[in-house]
Design an enzyme around this catalytic site. Structure first.
Site, PDB file in Angstrom:
ATOM      1  N   ASP A 308       0.819  -1.213   0.000  1.00 31.16           N
ATOM      2  CA  ASP A 308       0.000   0.000   0.000  1.00 31.16           C
ATOM      3  C   ASP A 308       0.854   1.265   0.000  1.00 31.16           C
ATOM      4  OD1 ASP A 308      -2.807   1.197   0.736  1.00 31.16           O
ATOM      5  OD2 ASP A 308      -1.450   2.075   2.201  1.00 31.16           O
ATOM      6  N   GLU A 378       1.357  -0.347  -4.978  1.00 29.95           N
ATOM      7  CA  GLU A 378       0.377   0.708  -5.276  1.00 29.95           C
ATOM      8  C   GLU A 378       1.059   2.057  -5.172  1.00 29.95           C
ATOM      9  OE1 GLU A 378      -3.525   2.933  -3.480  1.00 29.95           O
ATOM     10  OE2 GLU A 378      -1.629   2.705  -2.438  1.00 29.95           O
TER      11      GLU A 378
HETATM   12  C1  NOJ Z   1      -4.208   3.493  -0.193  1.00 26.56           C
HETATM   13  C2  NOJ Z   1      -5.477   2.738   0.014  1.00 26.56           C
HETATM   14  O1  NOJ Z   1      -5.881   2.212  -1.208  1.00 26.56           O
HETATM   15  C3  NOJ Z   1      -6.484   3.693   0.586  1.00 26.56           C
HETATM   16  O2  NOJ Z   1      -7.744   3.093   0.668  1.00 26.56           O
HETATM   17  C4  NOJ Z   1      -6.022   4.120   1.927  1.00 26.56           C
HETATM   18  O3  NOJ Z   1      -6.916   5.069   2.446  1.00 26.56           O
HETATM   19  C5  NOJ Z   1      -4.623   4.723   1.830  1.00 26.56           C
HETATM   20  N1  NOJ Z   1      -3.738   3.919   1.087  1.00 26.56           N
HETATM   21  C6  NOJ Z   1      -4.032   4.907   3.188  1.00 26.56           C
HETATM   22  O4  NOJ Z   1      -3.615   3.679   3.688  1.00 26.56           O
END
Ligand code: NOJ
Length: 668
Positions: A308, A378
């Protein structure tokens, strides 16, 4: 003829004219039963040295029980020696040939597609997939109950958004304990059971891993605020006062990314919510902790991680102000992400070393046959595609298997072996049916399943779920509380399984955590299953086709044509005459004239259309009609490969040719 051992010299004597005693039928005793003296008496004369025996006694026959020396005598005769030597060399030569063939086949074989390349990845938002205990919120047992749905869609890999113990300020992306399951979702036993069931059904589990931050409830943060060692530097702290923050950095969710902590009397950094303090990755202890957490889940048997928000992991230690996008904007009005250039908070030097370290860790677990551990990163890099490309592994440094491709159309160029990825929805983005239009959903699914990369499907996209409307006062998403237009609640509504109450998602009489979309009576899995023209069945057919057609899962992708209505591309495989032309209509009814494109046949047959009545039709290349929102998969046969004459508009991840006669693939 008989043989006698001459005890003195260890040589043998042959006696011509005497029958072989071993073959006599007179009931006489065999040589072996006779004493040496008797044998000598039976065969008194005409002794012969063995060296000359071979040439002189070619008529003798072997007999049962002959001694080694006798055996040797026979075996040296040309009639035995020759075939033996021929056989010997035949065995040697064929072994060498087989070895050479094997080495050549191995050297020329392209890599097999791994599990994360061969089927779509399906994203489950666990709060919204299936509620097994009727509390209105989805859980792990609910997911386990619905695994057959994934098998039905020919999905092989599932990414489940976070289910760690969490105060749920960001619905699980604020982790209180990286080694525990939140009771809302179940127990560790539920997790173990789910994983076993998934593996039994041939499904792989990709977990969300959230390295950038923890929850402020995490024991590390609580200890860090109190400056308890070794946690003092586990987070990014800076001197400040309530009124004078360390710099102008802003959070992704809006406003300053610094919050004053009255216990420590310093500010801590949070690039998301203030309840999500940023971990300090410049501290080796933090890096060790996070690697241990990865190991913990790998030891449990998970198959990979979705990493993430990785671009946020490191910040510049000098903490200087970031440049404003609009230099004339009053600095005190700068409070959203897009008003600053994130030179000191995004994609800092050292980030890729950290990711490569985690990849190395995953690789140590990938050595078991069939247990490749996968990593997807991501990072929203917006227009900076070069930054996204950095996450791909190279020949020298292994990193991500792929970064999420939020650009969709920007396929990787010039990176041999890199695997593209196609994603058209997730828990952070509006649903396709709502952002593009529900009449386009099947065409979009077709595009995703026929482009070359690994498709990622957000739960519900396979039935065309739409954003649900949420009243402003009911918004749950923290981002939506800052900016209602940015709320992510609408795309997180419960999965629509059937037309039963709560869409079959939950048996809770008092409702579900987010409202169910009112269209659930018609847009649901049960209603669409078995209906050939439904979004679900079209998804399934294409998912199966993608697996069975080599051109679709590993062949060339060639851009052919695009205008305001239609996007056209071609998929073909070296060595196969059968190829596909795909027309995705994202505009109005259109007729596309492809006659100016060289290398295309005169006619195509409709293999699959999202408009069922067009199935099986034949189209002339000068006039290919598509309806608004139609996805058209045309097939044709040609012994000419399109990519050879259109190299600059074609792309392949890893080239391989198919050899029809032997039904094998080889590198070419
Ligand atoms: C990316 C995630 O996809 C999102 O949903 C989240 O709020 C943020 N990272 C913070 O962790």
């Amino acid at each position: 003829m008989s043989l006698t051992r001459v005890s003195r010299s260890d040589s043998l004597e042959l006696h011509e004219g005497v029958d072989n005693a071993a073959f006599q039928e007179d009931g006489g005793r065999a040589d072996s039963e006779k004493t040496d003296g008797q044998v000598a008496a039976d065969c008194p004369s005409s002794s012969l040295n063995l060296d000359g025996a071979e040439s002189s006694y070619t008529q003798i026959k072997p007999y049962a029980g002959m001694s080694k020396e006798v055996l040797l005598l026979y075996s040296r005769q040309a009639r035995y020696r020759l075939p033996r030597e021929i056989l010997f060399w035949l065995v040697i030569v064929s072994t060498l040939v087989l070895l050479a063939v094997n080495i050549t086949v191995i050297a020329l074989s392209p890599r097999c597609l791994s599990w994360w390349q061969s089927s779509p990845v399906y994203q489950i938002y666990p709060r919204s997939f299936k509620d097994s205990n009727n509390d209105g919120i989805g859980d792990l047992k609910g997911i386990q109950d619905k695994l057959d749905h994934l098998n039905y869609l020919n999905i092989k890999a599932i990414w489940i958004s976070p289910f760690y113990k969490s105060p749920m300020r960001d619905f699980g992306y604020d982790v209180e304990d990286f080694r525990d399951i939140d009771p809302i979702f179940g127990t560790m036993k539920d997790f173990d059971d789910l994983l076993v069931s998934m593996h039994d059904k041939g499904l792989r589990l990709i977990m969300d891993f959230i390295p950038n931050h923890s929850s402020d409830n995490h024991v590390w943060f609580q200890n860090s605020r109190r400056r308890e060692e070794p946690y003092t530097d586990y987070y990014v702290w800076a001197n400040c006062t309530r009124d004078k923050l360390p710099n102008n950095w802003v959070s992704v969710f809006g406003n300053s990314s610094w919050t004053y902590d009255s216990v420590r009397e310093q500010c801590y950094l949070h690039q998301f919510l203030k309840e999500q303090p940023d971990l300090n990755f410049r501290n080796p202890d933090v890096r060790r902790e996070m690697t241990d957490i990865i190991r913990f889940w790998l030891d449990k048997g998970v198959d990979g991680f979705r990493m993430d928000a990785v671009k946020h992991i490191l910040e510049a230690p000098h903490l200087r102000d970031e440049p404003q996008v609009n230099a004339s904007q009053p600095p005190e009005q700068v409070n959203t992400e897009f008003e600053l250039h994130h030179d000191y908070t995004y994609t800092q030097v050292g980030l890729h070393d950290i990711l490569r370290g985690w990849r190395a860790e995953l690789d140590t677990y990938s050595r078991e046959p069939g247990r490749y551990r996968f990593m997807v990163t991501e990072s929203y890099d917006y227009e900076e595609i070069d930054k996204t490309m950095m996450y791909y592994s190279t020949d020298f440094a292994r990193e991500s298997d792929f970064p999420f491709n939020f650009y969709l159309m920007d396929l990787p160029q010039g990176l041999s072996g890199a695997r593209a990825q196609e994603l058209v929805g997730n828990h952070d983005k509006p649903r396709m049916s709502s952002s593009v239009g529900k009449e386009y959903i099947s065409a979009i699914n077709m595009m995703m399943l026929t482009l070359p990369g690994t498709p990622t499907t957000y739960y519900g996209e396979e039935i065309g779920m739409e954003n649900v409307h949420i009243h402003i006062e009911d918004i749950q998403d923290p981002f939506g509380k800052f900016d209602p237009n940015a709320s992510r609640d609408p795309q997180r509504s419960p999965m629509q399984w059937s037309s039963e109450p709560n869409a079959g998602f939950s048996g809770n009489g008092t409702g579900t955590w987010l409202p169910i979309h009112p269209n659930y009576t018609t847009v649901n899995v049960e209603a669409q299953k078995g209906n050939d023209s439904s979004v679900l069945e079209q998804y399934r057919r294409l998912s199966l086709l993608r697996e069975s057609e080599m051109a679709l899962h590993r062949g060339w992708m060639c851009f052919v044509w695009s205008d305001v209505d239609v996007f056209v591309y071609l998929r073909e495989q070296d060595g196969l005459d059968r190829a596909f032309l795909v027309l995705i209509n994202l505009g109005r009814n259109a007729t596309t004239d492809l006659s100016s494109i060289s290398g295309l046949p005169e006619h195509f047959r409709v293999h699959t259309s999202t408009v069922p009545k067009n199935q099986g039709r034949s189209y002339d290349r000068a006039a290919v009609p598509t309806k608004k929102g139609e996805g058209l998969l045309l097939e044709f046969s040609s012994n000419q490969r399109f990519h050879t004459s259109h190299a600059s508009s074609c792309y392949i991840s890893e080239r391989a040719c198919y050899l029809n006669v032997l039904d094998i693939m080889y590198k070419c």
